[in-house]
Scaffold this motif. Structure first.
Motif, PDB file in Angstrom:
ATOM      1  N   GLN A 184     -16.916 128.194  64.069  1.00 30.41           N
ATOM      2  CA  GLN A 184     -16.327 129.107  65.049  1.00 30.41           C
ATOM      3  C   GLN A 184     -14.875 129.454  64.730  1.00 30.41           C
ATOM      4  O   GLN A 184     -14.298 130.348  65.348  1.00 30.41           O
ATOM      5  N   TYR A 185     -14.296 128.750  63.755  1.00 27.81           N
ATOM      6  CA  TYR A 185     -12.875 128.932  63.450  1.00 27.81           C
ATOM      7  C   TYR A 185     -12.619 129.543  62.074  1.00 27.81           C
ATOM      8  O   TYR A 185     -11.578 130.161  61.853  1.00 27.81           O
ATOM      9  N   ILE A 223      -6.324 125.299  61.106  1.00 28.18           N
ATOM     10  CA  ILE A 223      -6.730 126.122  62.248  1.00 28.18           C
ATOM     11  C   ILE A 223      -6.052 125.683  63.551  1.00 28.18           C
ATOM     12  O   ILE A 223      -6.286 126.282  64.595  1.00 28.18           O
ATOM     13  N   ASP A 253      -3.266 125.576  66.240  1.00 31.94           N
ATOM     14  CA  ASP A 253      -2.234 126.536  66.648  1.00 31.94           C
ATOM     15  C   ASP A 253      -0.860 126.074  66.166  1.00 31.94           C
ATOM     16  O   ASP A 253      -0.523 124.897  66.251  1.00 31.94           O
ATOM     17  N   ILE A 308     -10.457 132.542  62.241  1.00 27.75           N
ATOM     18  CA  ILE A 308     -11.058 133.492  63.180  1.00 27.75           C
ATOM     19  C   ILE A 308     -10.462 133.264  64.564  1.00 27.75           C
ATOM     20  O   ILE A 308     -10.161 134.187  65.311  1.00 27.75           O
ATOM     21  N   LYS A 309     -10.313 131.997  64.927  1.00 29.82           N
ATOM     22  CA  LYS A 309      -9.588 131.593  66.125  1.00 29.82           C
ATOM     23  C   LYS A 309      -8.964 130.240  65.854  1.00 29.82           C
ATOM     24  O   LYS A 309      -9.277 129.590  64.849  1.00 29.82           O
ATOM     25  N   LYS A 310      -8.064 129.821  66.724  1.00 32.41           N
ATOM     26  CA  LYS A 310      -7.335 128.576  66.486  1.00 32.41           C
ATOM     27  C   LYS A 310      -7.601 127.552  67.590  1.00 32.41           C
ATOM     28  O   LYS A 310      -7.970 127.903  68.706  1.00 32.41           O
ATOM     29  N   SER A 357      -6.482 125.348  70.420  1.00 29.33           N
ATOM     30  CA  SER A 357      -5.433 125.624  71.405  1.00 29.33           C
ATOM     31  C   SER A 357      -4.232 124.688  71.252  1.00 29.33           C
ATOM     32  O   SER A 357      -4.380 123.496  70.946  1.00 29.33           O
TER      33      SER A 357
END
Length: 714
Positions: A586-587, A619, A621, A698-700, A702
């Protein structure tokens, strides 16, 4: 049982009930005989099971009762004559409590399937439950994963309940018991009073719980049933550490004439070579005979087959194993058809050690390999395997090796494990009380809970750590008694049977078997050259996993649920690959991730740990406190750092976030995966970040994420 017609044969303890007794029907006697009339007229009972007419005595003179009740009154023995093959000839249903049926093939499950009460019969494997249900598919309901991969739905269970079938007989795989209980309860039926729960092959649930932790839930449900509405059954019952199970009424079913085997016992330093030699010897002497090899290691079964090819045709071999090993065994995957073996040479893993009938008269070989702890066989397990062959065997061989390794605490090992687990539970419960209403403490304890739980892990030799605490069906922490039983069994079996070459022989003789012992050794060169290198085969299998993952992504079906399905239905390297994909898909760009994990698929866990930590750090933040502290501590990229300096900088940061104190080597290892670096003049110079050249996330993760243990392995 009528209260006026019958009186207890022996003084009775009041049954310990979870609920208060409501009426006279709740009062039960463990053993009873008619007050008037012939004692052998079919009204005598043993723990709610009626002894059939003419079966109360074991001798023609009617002097020896077949039931013996011990002085404690919690234990009883049922004796069978040597010519009695089925429990259904003696009893009308399974008695309640723990049933140690020391004889295999006497139809305990059959007896309950044909009793006059509603029953739920729990089995540890799909094969066992499904095959039993096929006997009368219109009468029985199977609940679990079907051959097509789908699971029995709530609607199918409800449809069965609505049908005019009496009594209800449900055969369910242990993992799906919750579904049966939920559906029946939702109809308004008091399942714990209206159904009898029989858990078959309870020893398998004990042994397998550490990799199928949901199996312990079966015992949680078991104790919700009335005491006279539940039974745990096995031909190889082991000692329990669970305090409630220790208190359960206990029945042993045994025979007047104990089994006496003539065993060819072979000790060796090369299991697979000797096994292949034995197979060749038997096939030469008995060209039309079938061979059954009980060897709980798919990898070693494949290695042995490889040693026999091409001298013996490939089509001669079959492997009876769980669905999780299907991809690994490929075309060798075998089944039992109409209680018959389908190949001349049949390997069998533990998924088939219990609950199947084999009508073929065959040559039996049981294998215990100390290099694979899970393949070690107890004498009870050997007896269980022997009992699969319903018409006897042609020859009886056991092949094993030994490895001296002493244990200091075998005598009180269980107590030490329980003490260790209870201390961790007490600590966690104290933490729960302290953090009530305090958000800061809640965050802190959430971060350290996993560290505390890890302190209650235990491992046997170098196997995967086994957890000693669990959460029950009510989400309360408790000791994982089944895991403790499994650990103790491994240690006890190894210590008593395989720590010396003579130990197994002595115990088999003690068990009244005739033993012909031989030691067959091979030189070191032969040991090495006979190892089957499966590297290319494993890589091909992982490549198929990779292709499947990329196809899921293209079809927009790459989800946790589908990955979990693949994890459950694969083993070892393939399962590891799916687990690793799940951790980061997902990341991180899936093409990069799939390639990277494929490249390291044959490397050890330490290699993956480094990759996992590097990916997770990348990944994370940039504003996360952990990443900010690391970046700030090493912001001077022009400076050269010694190993000691790196360790001194990282030590307090790691300890704060992960509550662990690492040595210098581990700390420098983390530095190497956090930064791109070069080594010059005995020191490290930082060249940049992202040493694995991972694409932009793709996303980090939190910046508010506190539980970093979910992402890092420290």
């Amino acid at each position: 049982m009528g209260i006026i017609e019958e009186v207890p044969l022996f003084p009775q303890e009041k049954i310990k009930e979870e609920k208060a007794l409501k009426d006279w029907s709740d009062i039960i006697f463990e053993v009873s005989v008619p007050l008037f009339g012939d004692i052998d007229d079919g009204r005598s009972t043993i723990r709610e099971a009626t002894i059939k007419t003419g079966k109360y005595y074991i001798d023609a003179a009617k002097a020896v009762p077949r039931i013996e009740v011990k002085s404690t009154n919690k234990e009883a023995v049922i004796y069978l004559k040597s010519n009695e093959k089925r429990l259904s000839e003696i009893l009308d249903c399974i008695p309640y409590g723990l049933i140690n049926k020391q004889l295999t093939g006497i139809g305990a499950t059959y007896l309950e399937m044909h009793s006059s009460r509603n029953s739920i019969i729990v089995t540890p494997t799909r094969t066992l439950a499904y095959n039993k249900s096929l006997k009368e598919p219109d009468k029985y309901l199977y609940v679990g994963t079907k051959l097509n991969g789908k699971t029995t739905s709530d609607k199918e269970i409800q449809d069965y309940l609505d049908r005019n079938i009496k009594p209800k007989k449900i055969l369910v795989v242990a993992d799906s018991l919750y579904k049966v209980i939920r559906t029946i309860t939702n109809t308004g039926i008091d399942i714990y009073r209206e159904y009898f729960l029989m858990v078959d092959e309870i020893d398998t649930l004990q042994s397998d719980n550490h990799f199928r932790p949901q199996l312990s839930n079966v015992v949680d449900y078991y104790f919700k049933f009335r005491q006279d509405n539940r039974a745990l059954v096995s031909a190889t019952i082991k000692g329990f550490s669970h305090p409630k199970l220790i208190e359960e009424p206990y029945i042993t079913i045994t025979c007047q004439s104990p089994l006496r085997r003539k065993i060819n016992l072979l000790h060796t330093n090369n299991i697979n070579q000797l096994l292949s030699d034995e197979i060749k010897r038997i096939t030469k002497k008995y060209p039309n005979g079938k061979i059954l090899i009980a060897y709980n290691s798919v990898q070693n079964a494949l290695k042995t087959i490889n040693l026999l090819l091409p001298e013996l045709p490939r089509e001669n071999f079959g492997i009876l194993c769980s669905d999780a090993s299907t991809d690994e065994v490929g075309n060798y995957k075998s089944v039992i058809e109409n209680d018959r073996l389908t190949h001349k040479i049949n390997f069998m893993t533990c998924a088939f050690f219990a609950g199947i009938d084999i009508e073929d008269k065959c040559h039996l070989i049981a294998v215990s390999n100390v290099s694979k702890g899970y393949s070690l066989l107890s004498i009870n397990k050997m007896t269980q395997i022997y009992g699969r062959c319903r018409n006897g065997i042609i020859s009886d061989t056991i092949i094993y090796n030994s490895n001296k390794k002493s244990f200091r605490y075998i005598n009180n090992y269980k107590d030490k494990l329980k003490y260790k687990a209870q201390k961790v539970i007490d600590l966690l419960e104290s933490a729960d009380k302290l953090k009530e209403g305090d958000n800061d403490l809640t965050d802190l304890f959430s971060r350290i809970e996993k560290v505390i739980i890890e302190k209650a892990d235990e491992r046997f030799f170098f196997d995967t750590p086994i957890k000693l605490i669990r959460k029950n069906i009510d989400k309360k922490r408790e000791i994982s008694y089944f895991n403790i039983d499994a650990l103790y069994e491994q240690m006890e079996v190894y210590s008593s049977l395989y720590s010396t070459k003579d130990a197994l022989k002595e115990q088999l003789i003690k068990a009244n078997h005739e033993v012909i012992f031989n030691e067959i050794s091979f030189d070191v060169e032969e040991l090495q050259t006979n190892e089957y290198d499966s590297r290319d085969i494993i890589l091909n299998k992982v490549q198929l996993c990779k292709d499947k993952v990329l196809e899921m992504k293209r079809n927009n079906t790459l989800t946790d649920d589908l990955l979990n399905y693949e994890i459950r239905h694969t083993k070892r390297k393939e399962a590891d690959y799916y687990k690793r994909i799940k951790a980061h898909y997902q990341y991180i760009d899936i093409n990069y991730l799939a390639d990277k994990l494929y490249d390291i698929s044959l490397e050890n866990k330490k290699s993956y740990r480094g990759v996992k930590n590097a990916l997770s750090f990348w990944i994370l933040d940039d504003n996360h406190s952990f990443k900010m502290q690391i970046s700030e501590a090493f912001k001077d990229h022009s400076k050269k750092y010694s190993s000691q300096e790196i360790a001194e900088i990282l030590k307090p940061i790691i300890k704060y976030h992960f509550f662990k104190t690492l040595n210098q080597s581990r700390l420098v290892g983390l530095f190497k995966i956090f930064f791109d670096w070069t080594y010059t003049q005995g020191k490290y110079l930082i060249k940049g970040t992202n040493p694995l050249a991972v694409p932009e996330p793709i996303k980090k993760i939190s910046a508010k994420e506190e539980i970093l243990y979910n992402y890092f392995e420290i």
